[in-house]
Design a protein around this motif. Structure first.
Motif, short mmCIF file in Angstrom:
data_model
loop_
_atom_site.label_atom_id
_atom_site.label_comp_id
_atom_site.label_asym_id
_atom_site.label_seq_id
_atom_site.Cartn_x
_atom_site.Cartn_y
_atom_site.Cartn_z
N ASN A 1 0.80 -1.23 0.00
CA ASN A 1 0.00 0.00 0.00
C ASN A 1 0.83 1.28 0.00
O ASN A 1 0.28 2.36 0.23
CB ASN A 1 -0.91 0.02 1.24
N LYS A 2 2.13 1.21 -0.26
CA LYS A 2 2.97 2.40 -0.14
C LYS A 2 2.52 3.52 -1.09
O LYS A 2 2.58 4.71 -0.72
CB LYS A 2 4.43 2.06 -0.38
N SER A 3 2.04 3.17 -2.27
CA SER A 3 1.56 4.20 -3.20
C SER A 3 0.29 4.85 -2.66
O SER A 3 0.09 6.07 -2.82
CB SER A 3 1.28 3.58 -4.57
N VAL A 4 -0.55 4.06 -2.02
CA VAL A 4 -1.78 4.60 -1.43
C VAL A 4 -1.45 5.54 -0.27
O VAL A 4 -2.03 6.62 -0.15
CB VAL A 4 -2.68 3.45 -0.94
N TYR A 5 -0.50 5.14 0.58
CA TYR A 5 -0.11 5.98 1.71
C TYR A 5 0.54 7.28 1.24
O TYR A 5 0.37 8.33 1.86
CB TYR A 5 0.85 5.22 2.63
N PHE A 6 1.29 7.20 0.16
CA PHE A 6 1.92 8.40 -0.40
C PHE A 6 0.85 9.37 -0.91
O PHE A 6 0.96 10.58 -0.71
CB PHE A 6 2.86 7.99 -1.53
N GLU A 7 -0.17 8.83 -1.54
CA GLU A 7 -1.28 9.66 -2.02
C GLU A 7 -2.09 10.21 -0.85
O GLU A 7 -2.53 11.36 -0.87
CB GLU A 7 -2.18 8.83 -2.95
N LEU A 8 -2.28 9.39 0.18
CA LEU A 8 -3.03 9.82 1.36
C LEU A 8 -2.42 11.06 1.99
O LEU A 8 -3.14 11.98 2.41
CB LEU A 8 -3.06 8.67 2.38
N ASN A 9 -1.11 11.11 2.04
CA ASN A 9 -0.41 12.25 2.65
C ASN A 9 -0.78 13.57 1.98
O ASN A 9 -0.82 14.62 2.63
CB ASN A 9 1.10 12.02 2.56
N LYS A 10 -1.07 13.54 0.69
CA LYS A 10 -1.39 14.76 -0.05
C LYS A 10 -2.75 15.34 0.34
O LYS A 10 -3.01 16.53 0.12
CB LYS A 10 -1.37 14.48 -1.55
N HIS A 11 -3.62 14.53 0.92
CA HIS A 11 -4.99 14.96 1.21
C HIS A 11 -5.20 15.32 2.68
O HIS A 11 -6.33 15.62 3.08
CB HIS A 11 -5.97 13.85 0.81
N ILE A 12 -4.13 15.28 3.47
CA ILE A 12 -4.23 15.63 4.89
C ILE A 12 -3.32 16.82 5.17
O ILE A 12 -2.13 16.76 4.89
CB ILE A 12 -3.83 14.44 5.79
N PRO A 13 -3.86 17.92 5.71
CA PRO A 13 -3.02 19.10 6.01
C PRO A 13 -1.88 18.74 6.95
O PRO A 13 -1.97 17.81 7.76
CB PRO A 13 -4.01 20.07 6.67
N LYS A 14 -0.80 19.51 6.86
CA LYS A 14 0.41 19.18 7.62
C LYS A 14 0.24 19.37 9.12
O LYS A 14 0.99 18.78 9.91
CB LYS A 14 1.59 20.02 7.13
N VAL B 1 2.68 6.16 12.20
CA VAL B 1 4.11 6.45 12.08
C VAL B 1 4.40 7.18 10.77
O VAL B 1 5.08 8.21 10.74
CB VAL B 1 4.94 5.15 12.16
N LEU B 2 3.87 6.66 9.67
CA LEU B 2 4.11 7.27 8.37
C LEU B 2 3.54 8.69 8.29
O LEU B 2 4.21 9.61 7.80
CB LEU B 2 3.49 6.42 7.27
N LEU B 3 2.33 8.87 8.78
CA LEU B 3 1.69 10.19 8.70
C LEU B 3 2.46 11.24 9.49
O LEU B 3 2.55 12.40 9.07
CB LEU B 3 0.25 10.11 9.21
N THR B 4 3.03 10.85 10.63
CA THR B 4 3.78 11.82 11.43
C THR B 4 5.24 11.94 10.99
O THR B 4 5.89 12.95 11.30
CB THR B 4 3.72 11.45 12.93
N LEU B 5 5.76 10.95 10.30
CA LEU B 5 7.07 11.11 9.68
C LEU B 5 6.97 12.08 8.51
O LEU B 5 7.86 12.92 8.30
CB LEU B 5 7.61 9.76 9.20
#
Length: 580
Positions: A451-464, A480-484
Motif C-alpha cells: 500500500n505504499k503508493s496509497v499511503y503516499f497519495e493519502l499524505n497529499k490529502h491531509i493538512p500538515k 508512524v508514516l503520517l507523522t514522519l
C-alpha cells in the motif's frame, strides 16, 4: 605372541573419542546457531541469545581452572548438557524480552520463575552425585553444579540487563532500535571525527594563529574538506550538493540554514570554506575541536551578538560569510521552527545579503539526541541570494525575520516534495518495528509494500498540521508514516483490538510525535479536522459530528448516502470526502 600396550591403547581410544566429541560439539553449536537464526530471523537477536551460552562456557571453564579441576570425558559430556539447558533458557528469555519490547508487558518474572524451577530440579537430580565416592561421578556432579549455577545467574540477571540496555530502553527514551552495523558505523565516524578534531586543534590552531591571506585560506579549505570527509566515512549515507549557478560566495553574506542535526555543520562545509560559524558554547569550548574553532574566529552567540560585532565585521571585511542557524537550536523533526532575529540584525548592520541553504535528510540520518548515524541521504541545496535591498522581504530586520522565515518554509516544503518519494520513510518505518515479534514485523512490511503508493497519495490529502481521528486496525504503521511525513500532525488513533493497541503504543516514535492511542472517542481533547477510517467494521455515520474531511482507506464503507459531503478524490483504495 602378541604384545598389547594397554595404556597406549586407552590413550589412543580416549584421543579419538575426544576428537570425535569436539567435532560433534562444533556441529551441534553450528546447528544451534542456524536454528536460532531461522527462529528469530534476526542476526542481532541470535547474537544476544548466544551471548549467555558463550559466557556460561567461559565462566564455567574459569571456575574449574581456578579450582584446579581438569575436564575429563565424563565432565565434558555433562558440559554439553549444561550448555543445552543454557541454550533453552536463553531462547525463553529472548522470547520474553522480545514480547516486552513488542507489547510492553513484562513477562520476564513468569519465564524467570520457570527457569529457576527447571534449574533447581536439574541440580537436585544431577547434583546428588556430588556425594558419590567414585571420582568420576563426583567430578561429573561438580561440573554440573558449577555450570548450572553459572547458567541461572547469567540468564536471569546479566542477559535481561543487556537486552534492555541495547534495545528496550532506547525505545522508551524515544530512540530508534539499532543494528550492530549501524552502531559500529556510528562509532567509526565519531572516532574519525574526534581524532581528526584533536589533531586539527593541536596542530592546526598553531598554524592558524600565525597565518594570513592565502595560507589561512588554504588551512580553512583543508578543514572544510576534513569536515566533509566525516560524512563519507559512512557508505550507507548518500551525499549530494545542489549548487546554485548564480552563487559562488565570492561576496560575503549571512548564510542561514535549517538545523536538525549535529551533521548540519559538516554538511554546510560542502558549500564553501570561506565561512565563519556562530556557534553554541559547547562547540566553542569543546575539548576536541575548541582550539581550532577559537583560532578560526568562530563566535559564541552566548556572549551576545552586540558584543561581537567588531570581530564579526573584521571577518566580513576579510571576505568571509557568516553562518547562522536562525532556529537557534536543533529540532527533533524536519519542521522549520520560528526564526530568531539575530541573523537578520547582523545582515542589516553589515549591509549583507542573505543566502538560504536548505539541508534535507539530517533529521532522519542523525536526529537530535541520538549518536547513531542511520542509513539515508543528505542533500544540501544552495538557494537564491536575497538582496539586502529587496523590500519584498521587509524594510527592517524584524520584518525580514518573519517574511524570510515564511519563505524558507515554503521553499523547504517544495524541496522535500522533490526528494521524498513513496519509499523515503521505508527504512525509518521498518526500524520502528525492529526486534518485535516476527508476525508483527512481517505484517508491517507486507502492508507497506502493498500500500505504499496509497499511503503516499493519502499524505497529499491531509493538512500538515491537522488533528486526525484514525479508526485503525493495524500495528500503528499508518500513524508512524503520517507523522514522519508531517511532524506537526496530531493523531488520535482508536483501536478496538487491545493487543494491537498495546503494540502500537510501544513504537519509539510515539514518544517523539503527537500520537495518542485511545479506547473511545471521549479521550479526544482537540477539535478533529480529518476522520481517517481504516477499519472495515467501523460505520462513519455512527459519529454524532463528522469533521470537514472524511477519508476511507482500504475499506468498502463510504459516505455515498450523505448529501453534506462531496467526493474529492477516488481510487480503488482511497476515498476522500469533504464538506467544503
Amino acid at each position: 605372541a602378541l604384545a598389547i600396550d594397554r595404556q597406549q591403547m586407552n590413550e589412543n581410544f580416549l584421543g579419538l573419542l575426544k576428537n570425535d566429541f569436539n567435532t560433534l560439539i562444533n556441529y551441534s553449536l553450528l546447528a544451534i546457531i542456524l536454528t536460532i537464526i531461522v527462529f528469530f530471523r534476526n542476526f542481532e537477536l541470535t547474537v544476544l541469545t548466544m551471548f549467555p551460552i558463550v559466557l556460561t562456557g567461559v565462566v564455567t571453564a574459569g571456575i574449574l581452572y581456578f579450582l584446579g579441576l581438569e575436564l575429563n570425558i565424563f565432565s565434558t559430556v555433562v558440559c554439553t548438557l549444561v550448555f543445552g539447558v543454557g541454550d533453552d533458557f536463553s531462547i525463553f528469555l529472548t522470547q520474553a524480552m522480545q514480547k516486552e519490547h513488542t507489547t510492553g508487558k513484562n513477562e520476564l518474572p513468569t519465564y524467570r520463575t520457570s527457569i529457576i524451577l527447571a534449574v533447581f530440579t536439574t541440580i537436585l537430580s544431577i547434583g546428588s552425585l556430588i556425594f558419590a565416592k567414585h571420582p568420576a561421578l563426583h567430578s561429573l556432579a561438580l561440573v554440573a553444579l558449577i555450570g548450572m549455577f553459572s547458567v541461572i545467574i547469567i540468564t536471569s540477571t546479566l542477559y535481561p540487563f543487556w537486552f534492555r540496555l541495547l534495545i528496550t530502553n532506547r525505545a522508551k527514551k524515544g530512540l530508534s532500535p539499532v543494528t550492530f552495523r549501524l552502531f559500529f558505523n556510528a562509532v567509526l565516524s565519531f572516532l574519525y571525527y574526534g581524532i581528526g578534531g584533536l589533531l586539527f586543534s593541536a596542530i592546526g590552531s598553531f598554524f592558524v594563529k600565525r597565518s594570513k591571506g592565502k595560507t589561512l585560506n588554504f588551512i580553512k579549505l583543508i578543514l572544510a574538506k576534513f569536515l566533509t570527509s566525516v560524512l563519507y566515512t559512512n557508505p550507507f549515507v548518500k551525499k549530494k550538493l545542489i549548487k546554485n549557478p548564480n552563487e559562488d560566495f565570492s561576496r560575503p553574506a549571512v548564510i542561514i540554514a535549517n538545523h536538525t542535526s549535529f551533521l548540519d555543520t559538516l554538511a554546510l562545509a560542502m558549500t564553501t570554506h570561506k565561512i565563519i560559524y556562530l556557534v553554541n558554547d559547547w562547540v566553542y569550548n569543546s575539548p576536541v575541536f575548541g582550539k581550532i574553532v577559537r583560532a578560526l574566529g568562530f563566535y559564541p552567540v552566548s556572549q551576545g551578538i552586540e558584543n561581537g560585532m567588531e570581530k564579526l565585521r573584521e571577518k566580513v571585511d576579510q571576505g568571509y560569510s557568516l553562518v547562522v542557524f536562525p532556529e537557534a537550536e536543533r529540532s527533533y523533526t524536519n519542521d522549520i521552527k520560528r526564526f530568531h532575529k539575530g541573523a537578520f540584525y547582523i545582515a542589516e548592520e553589515f549591509g549583507l545579503d542573505v543566502v538560504p541553504v536548505y539541508i534535507h535528510g539530517n533529521s532522519e540520518v542523525q536526529p537530535k539526541g541520538d549518536f547513531i548515524i542511520y542509513d539515508g541521504s543528505i542533500t544540501v541545496k544552495v538557494g537564491d541570494r536575497i538582496d539586502k535591498n529587496d523590500e519584498r522581504f521587509g524594510k527592517n530586520y524584524s520584518e525580514r525575520t518573519k517574511k524570510i522565515n515564511a519563505f524558507f518554509r515554503e521553499q523547504f516544503a517544495k524541496f522535500r516534495s522533490e526528494l521524498e518519494d513513496e519509499n523515503y520513510f521505508k527504512k525509518k518505518l521498518f526500524l520502528s518495528y525492529l526486534y518485535k515479534d516476527n508476525e508483527v514485523v512481517q505484517e508491517v512490511k507486507e502492508d507497506f509494500n502493498k500500500n505504499k503508493s496509497v499511503y503516499f497519495e493519502l499524505n497529499k490529502h491531509i493538512p500538515k498540521d491537522a488533528n486526525i481521528l484514525h479508526i485503525a486496525d493495524d500495528f500503528g504503521q499508518k500513524d508512524v508514516l503520517l507523522t514522519l511525513q508531517q511532524a506537526s500532525r496530531r493523531i488520535f488513533s482508536l483501536m478496538k483490538d487491545e493487543e494491537k493497541r498495546q503494540i502500537a503504543e510501544q513504537i519509539y516514535l510515539v514518544k517523539r510525535r503527537k500520537i495518542k492511542y485511545i479506547k473511545n472517542s471521549t479521550e479526544i481533547d482537540k477539535k478533529i479536522d480529518v476522520l481517517l477510517v481504516a477499519d472495515e467494521s467501523f460505520k462513519a455515520d455512527t459519529l454524532a459530528d463528522l469533521p470537514e474531511t472524511v477519508i476511507f482507506l482500504n475499506v468498502k464503507n463510504t459516505l455515498t448516502e450523505n448529501n453534506n459531503y462531496t467526493l474529492k478524490f477516488s481510487s480503488d483504495s482511497l476515498k476522500v470526502f469533504s464538506s467544503e
